[in-house]
Design a protein around this motif. Structure first.
Motif, PDB file in Angstrom:
ATOM      1  N   GLY A  58      20.208  74.477  43.223  1.00 38.93           N
ATOM      2  CA  GLY A  58      20.604  73.476  44.200  1.00 38.93           C
ATOM      3  C   GLY A  58      20.795  72.109  43.586  1.00 38.93           C
ATOM      4  O   GLY A  58      20.828  71.951  42.364  1.00 38.93           O
ATOM      5  N   SER A  59      20.933  71.117  44.460  1.00 37.28           N
ATOM      6  CA  SER A  59      21.158  69.747  44.001  1.00 37.28           C
ATOM      7  C   SER A  59      20.359  68.777  44.857  1.00 37.28           C
ATOM      8  O   SER A  59      20.149  69.003  46.049  1.00 37.28           O
ATOM      9  CB  SER A  59      22.644  69.382  44.081  1.00 37.28           C
ATOM     10  OG  SER A  59      23.113  69.456  45.428  1.00 37.28           O
ATOM     11  N   ALA A  60      19.916  67.704  44.234  1.00 35.47           N
ATOM     12  CA  ALA A  60      19.314  66.568  44.932  1.00 35.47           C
ATOM     13  C   ALA A  60      19.672  65.348  44.103  1.00 35.47           C
ATOM     14  O   ALA A  60      19.105  65.121  43.035  1.00 35.47           O
ATOM     15  CB  ALA A  60      17.800  66.726  45.049  1.00 35.47           C
ATOM     16  N   VAL A  61      20.658  64.596  44.566  1.00 36.10           N
ATOM     17  CA  VAL A  61      21.161  63.464  43.799  1.00 36.10           C
ATOM     18  C   VAL A  61      21.014  62.184  44.610  1.00 36.10           C
ATOM     19  O   VAL A  61      21.079  62.194  45.845  1.00 36.10           O
ATOM     20  CB  VAL A  61      22.645  63.662  43.397  1.00 36.10           C
ATOM     21  CG1 VAL A  61      22.798  64.877  42.496  1.00 36.10           C
ATOM     22  CG2 VAL A  61      23.528  63.792  44.627  1.00 36.10           C
ATOM     23  N   GLY A  62      20.797  61.076  43.904  1.00 36.77           N
ATOM     24  CA  GLY A  62      20.632  59.803  44.562  1.00 36.77           C
ATOM     25  C   GLY A  62      21.562  58.752  43.998  1.00 36.77           C
ATOM     26  O   GLY A  62      21.960  58.817  42.831  1.00 36.77           O
TER      27      GLY A  62
END
Length: 260
Positions: A58-62
């Protein structure tokens, strides 16, 4: 797979990267709730879940301002449809109200794209309310995604109809902005209905659906559902969307060719 930087600095006072620290996941959860004005616990994001997603396809970008403040956040996960097609599913993107309209949303999507490609995922899918013409223009005309399905009550509750889009992550960025033929003159009487012209179909929607009462909005949704479902069944895809005037915006549907 270890985390790595996916900076997407647009030179306008912010940059994007993957989230790696527990405090960042907590901050992202808080930003998500604040942007969407969620107060119910059922809509809350769990920091542990975000961490697990980021480590498992998955992805979790800020997006971070120059002073280090988190101003935008997006997350997604690996998905597969009933036909076995694999993709990265982008569940949500949130941008702080003070920083909207500055390209943060697009930078977040590009950062997600980099993560998905690193996982070996060649397409990305997500959904949005098909009555939101600004979102439609961004997703289809700016990013270059295409509409592939209409889902009624996507979140298993009323008034959550969604348009499913697919984005080819391997396509050259130069192909994202698509030139449109000049749309025909369309207005309120055309909302939700197909108008054939120029080798494709135009589908009009209200520019400001929030100005409609609940009954009128529901009528437009049902007309739009019938029109878009029929288009998808005959093999069309939605390739662009634009605003015509203060009353009406429009989608462009054309025959699909090798849709991801």
């Amino acid at each position: 797979m270890p985390h790595s930087s996916v900076a997407a600095d647009a030179g306008v006072g912010y940059g994007c990267r993957e989230l790696t620290q527990y405090a960042e996941f907590q901050e992202a959860s808080a930003l998500y709730a604040r942007v969407f004005a969620y107060t119910e616990s059922e809509y809350a994001l769990n920091a542990n879940l975000l961490t697990a997603l980021a480590r498992n396809g998955g992805s979790a970008v800020g997006a971070f301002a120059d002073d280090g403040a988190l101003i935008g956040f997006a997350y997604g996960f690996a998905g597969v449809d009933a036909g076995g097609a694999l993709f990265h599913y982008s569940q949500a993107a949130a941008v702080d109200a003070a920083h909207q309209g500055r390209g943060v949303g697009q930078a977040l999507k590009l950062a997600q794209r980099a993560v998905a490609l690193r996982w070996g995922q060649r397409t990305m899918r997500w959904t949005f309310d098909p009555l939101l013409s600004r979102n439609a223009h961004f997703n289809l005309s700016s990013l270059g995604a295409v509409g592939i399905a209409y889902e009624r009550d996507y979140y298993a509750r009323p008034d959550t109809d969604r348009l499913v889009v697919s984005w080819d992550l391997t396509a050259p960025e130069s192909t994202a902005r698509r030139a449109l033929p000049v749309p025909p003159v369309l207005g309120r009487a055309d909302w939700g209905r197909p108008v054939a012209a120029d080798g494709g179909t135009w589908i009009a929607i209200p520019t400001r659906p929030g100005d409609l009462d609940a009954a009128a909005r529901a009528t437009v949704r049902r007309d739009l559902e019938r029109t878009m479902t029929a288009a998808f069944r005959r093999g069309d895809i939605l390739v662009a969307a634009t605003r015509l005037d203060d009353d009406t915006a429009v989608y462009r549907a054309t025959p699909g060719e090798g849709t991801p």
